[in-house]
Design an enzyme around this catalytic site. Structure first.
Site, PDB file in Angstrom:
ATOM      1  N   GLN A 108      46.124  40.090  34.227  1.00  0.00           N
ATOM      2  CA  GLN A 108      46.701  40.917  35.283  1.00  0.00           C
ATOM      3  C   GLN A 108      46.906  42.354  34.808  1.00  0.00           C
ATOM      4  O   GLN A 108      46.725  43.301  35.570  1.00  0.00           O
ATOM      5  CB  GLN A 108      48.049  40.307  35.712  1.00  0.00           C
ATOM      6  CG  GLN A 108      48.571  40.814  37.029  1.00  0.00           C
ATOM      7  CD  GLN A 108      47.980  40.090  38.229  1.00  0.00           C
ATOM      8  OE1 GLN A 108      47.861  38.878  38.210  1.00  0.00           O
ATOM      9  NE2 GLN A 108      47.593  40.823  39.246  1.00  0.00           N
ATOM     10  N   LYS A 123      53.226  37.829  35.298  1.00  0.00           N
ATOM     11  CA  LYS A 123      52.866  36.628  36.054  1.00  0.00           C
ATOM     12  C   LYS A 123      53.976  35.615  35.874  1.00  0.00           C
ATOM     13  O   LYS A 123      54.680  35.642  34.869  1.00  0.00           O
ATOM     14  CB  LYS A 123      51.561  36.037  35.494  1.00  0.00           C
ATOM     15  CG  LYS A 123      50.820  35.161  36.469  1.00  0.00           C
ATOM     16  CD  LYS A 123      49.925  35.971  37.362  1.00  0.00           C
ATOM     17  CE  LYS A 123      49.269  35.122  38.424  1.00  0.00           C
ATOM     18  NZ  LYS A 123      48.198  35.878  39.110  1.00  0.00           N
ATOM     19  N   ASP A 163      50.350  33.346  44.447  1.00  0.00           N
ATOM     20  CA  ASP A 163      49.170  32.912  43.708  1.00  0.00           C
ATOM     21  C   ASP A 163      48.955  31.466  44.189  1.00  0.00           C
ATOM     22  O   ASP A 163      49.429  31.114  45.284  1.00  0.00           O
ATOM     23  CB  ASP A 163      49.410  33.001  42.188  1.00  0.00           C
ATOM     24  CG  ASP A 163      48.117  32.930  41.380  1.00  0.00           C
ATOM     25  OD1 ASP A 163      47.425  33.943  41.278  1.00  0.00           O
ATOM     26  OD2 ASP A 163      47.767  31.828  40.868  1.00  0.00           O
ATOM     27  N   THR A 207      42.268  39.714  48.959  1.00  0.00           N
ATOM     28  CA  THR A 207      41.534  39.262  47.766  1.00  0.00           C
ATOM     29  C   THR A 207      40.111  38.857  48.143  1.00  0.00           C
ATOM     30  O   THR A 207      39.135  39.271  47.500  1.00  0.00           O
ATOM     31  CB  THR A 207      42.268  38.092  47.072  1.00  0.00           C
ATOM     32  OG1 THR A 207      43.637  38.442  46.920  1.00  0.00           O
ATOM     33  CG2 THR A 207      41.668  37.785  45.714  1.00  0.00           C
TER      34      THR A 207
HETATM   35  N1  GLU Z   1      48.049  36.512  42.335  1.00  0.00           N
HETATM   36  C1  GLU Z   1      47.215  37.611  42.695  1.00  0.00           C
HETATM   37  C2  GLU Z   1      46.368  38.014  41.506  1.00  0.00           C
HETATM   38  O1  GLU Z   1      45.980  37.167  40.727  1.00  0.00           O
HETATM   39  C3  GLU Z   1      47.964  38.751  43.360  1.00  0.00           C
HETATM   40  C4  GLU Z   1      49.102  39.335  42.600  1.00  0.00           C
HETATM   41  C5  GLU Z   1      49.924  40.352  43.379  1.00  0.00           C
HETATM   42  O2  GLU Z   1      49.627  40.617  44.529  1.00  0.00           O
HETATM   43  O3  GLU Z   1      50.876  40.859  42.768  1.00  0.00           O
HETATM   44  O4  GLU Z   1      45.992  39.147  41.304  1.00  0.00           O
END
Ligand code: GLU
Length: 441
Positions: A108, A123, A163, A207
């Site tokens: 991330q 995360k 997520d 996404t």
């Molecule tokens: N879980 C998503 C990722 O893997 C989005 C995270 C977010 O929006 O903060 O990027």
């Protein structure tokens, strides 16, 4: 040199297989960077990058509908805040452990850097299994989870989102509990909120849409586009569904998708309205979709055996292995874009690379979700709310920017067309520059 560094990280983080894999994938790309700038090694940049700034582990007790109590483990790994407050999703899945959350937080950090937005990496999640749980049980779990987590959050500190296993329902319960404990209507503390209460248009789509924009950009470098191409997607959640929707808008035909029970194939194209109804509204199995649509359902099996030109793994880590990659190549795949985080195994990536298949790694290709979360934060900070069209246009620009950045960085280091190297080096350079500028912290 890099091997030695990696050995030290292995030794310091025993048993965290996915974290090791994510670290190695980045380190492997950085050789040419250290060759040009050996001083980075003296400053222990890699060691600092691989050590989260803070790791929070906590107990999450909750009671089910029959009054029985359960205990799960909650995590938040605040990985790196050189570029902005910690930002990243929460995952609720029985496979969650510290190593999984660390791999996701590590990825991330680079992904968020690539977006060009002011967000650091983090995360979190829990080994809680939401499958088969009632709304009331999910709510009680979320309330208990937030009762500990809230003290670590804040719009300038750490901003979680969804997520796997965490969508708008869960974000709603989490936000409600945060508000109740703190007595603050602090929209910017969570993203993925409902549009009515501080959420952004196009966040749910982001996404999947962004992934397809990135994949189309990769194809463009070879004079190709998505028109008329068959697309196979794994998963059938938000990422998968909206990837199929965007692929269709760009003239492709999404012909197969999967869930943990198997996959469906429909040569004329998946019926996305029905799929949304079954998977997002009813939270039912894919076999239910097949029954209603007349599509072929294959119980178990690998969705990657379905011939296609474009493959989009959108389910989870390590879901596309060497054998799957060999099969895809044999069936003529031209591009693979990762909608999930680290879905392709290292040997799978090697097969695709050797066959000269366009390969978009997750930290670049799926960054549209978190980028739109950053747009949600912008709207919250200015107490504004943008139209779908405006938000989507911003998302498209960001994805094109990420593609361009990965592409030119790969070229700059003599690896044209290697998006893995491009994403890792570009992400590293951005985070490293901010870290060095801010001194030894
Ligand atoms: N879980 C998503 C990722 O893997 C989005 C995270 C977010 O929006 O903060 O990027």
């Amino acid at each position: 040199m890099i091997e030695k560094l990696y050995d030290r990280i292995l030794h310091r983080n025993p048993g965290e297989r996915e974290f090791h894999q994510a670290v190695w994938e980045v380190l492997e790309s950085l050789g040419p960077v250290f060759a040009r700038r050996p001083e980075l090694l003296d400053e222990s940049l890699v060691e600092r990058l691989c050590e989260p700034e803070r790791q929070i582990i906590f107990r999450v007790p909750w009671s089910d509908d029959s009054g029985r109590t359960h205990v799960n483990r909650g995590f938040r790994v605040e990985f790196n805040s050189a570029l902005g407050p910690y930002k990243g999703g929460l995952r609720f899945h029985p496979s969650v452990n510290l190593g999984i959350i660390k791999f996701l937080g590590f990825e991330q950090t680079f992904k968020n850097a690539l977006t060009g937005m002011p967000i650091g990496g983090g995360k979190g999640g829990s080994d809680f299994d939401p499958k088969g749980r009632s709304d009331a049980e999910i709510m009680r779990f979320c309330q208990s989870f937030m009762t500990e987590l809230y003290r670590h959050l804040g719009e300038y500190t750490d901003i979680p989102a969804g997520d796997i296993g965490v969508g708008s329902r869960e974000i709603g319960y989490l936000f409600g509990q945060y508000r109740r404990i703190t007595n603050r209507w602090e929209a910017g503390v969570l993203t993925g909120k409902g549009v009515l209460w501080g959420g952004s248009q196009a966040r749910a789509e982001a996404t999947g849409y962004g992934l397809v924009v990135f994949t189309a950009e990769m194809l463009k470098t070879r004079g190709e586009d998505l028109d008329g191409k068959r697309v196979v997607v794994s998963g059938s959640g938000n990422v998968a569904i909206y990837a199929m929707e965007k692929a269709r808008q760009l003239g492709a035909t999404p012909i197969a998708c999967s869930d943990s029970s198997g996959y469906v194939v429909e040569e004329k194209g998946i019926d996305l309205d029905l799929l949304k109804q079954v998977k997002l509204t009813e939270r039912a199995r894919l076999s239910e979709y097949a029954e209603r649509s007349g599509a072929r359902f294959v119980s178990g099996g690998r969705v990657w055996e379905v011939p296609c030109e474009v493959a989009l793994p959108c389910a989870t880590q390590n879901e596309l292995d060497e054998d799957d990659a060999v099969r895809l190549v044999r069936n003529g795949v031209q591009a693979v874009g990762e909608g999930a985080n680290m879905p392709t195994t290292p040997s799978g990536i090697k097969v695709l690379r050797d066959a000269d298949v366009l390969f978009g790694p997750g930290k670049a290709a799926n960054a549209g979700g978190v980028a739109t979360s950053a747009l949600e934060m912008q709207q919250n900070a200015s107490r504004d709310s943008w139209s779908f069209e405006h938000t989507e246009a911003r998302l498209t620009e960001i994805m094109q920017h990420i593609h361009g950045l990965c592409h030119t960085t790969a070229e700059r280091y003599g690896r044209p067309g290697d998006y893995v190297a491009g994403a890792n080096i570009a992400g590293f350079e951005l985070v490293e520059e901010a870290m060095v500028a801010q001194g030894l912290i």
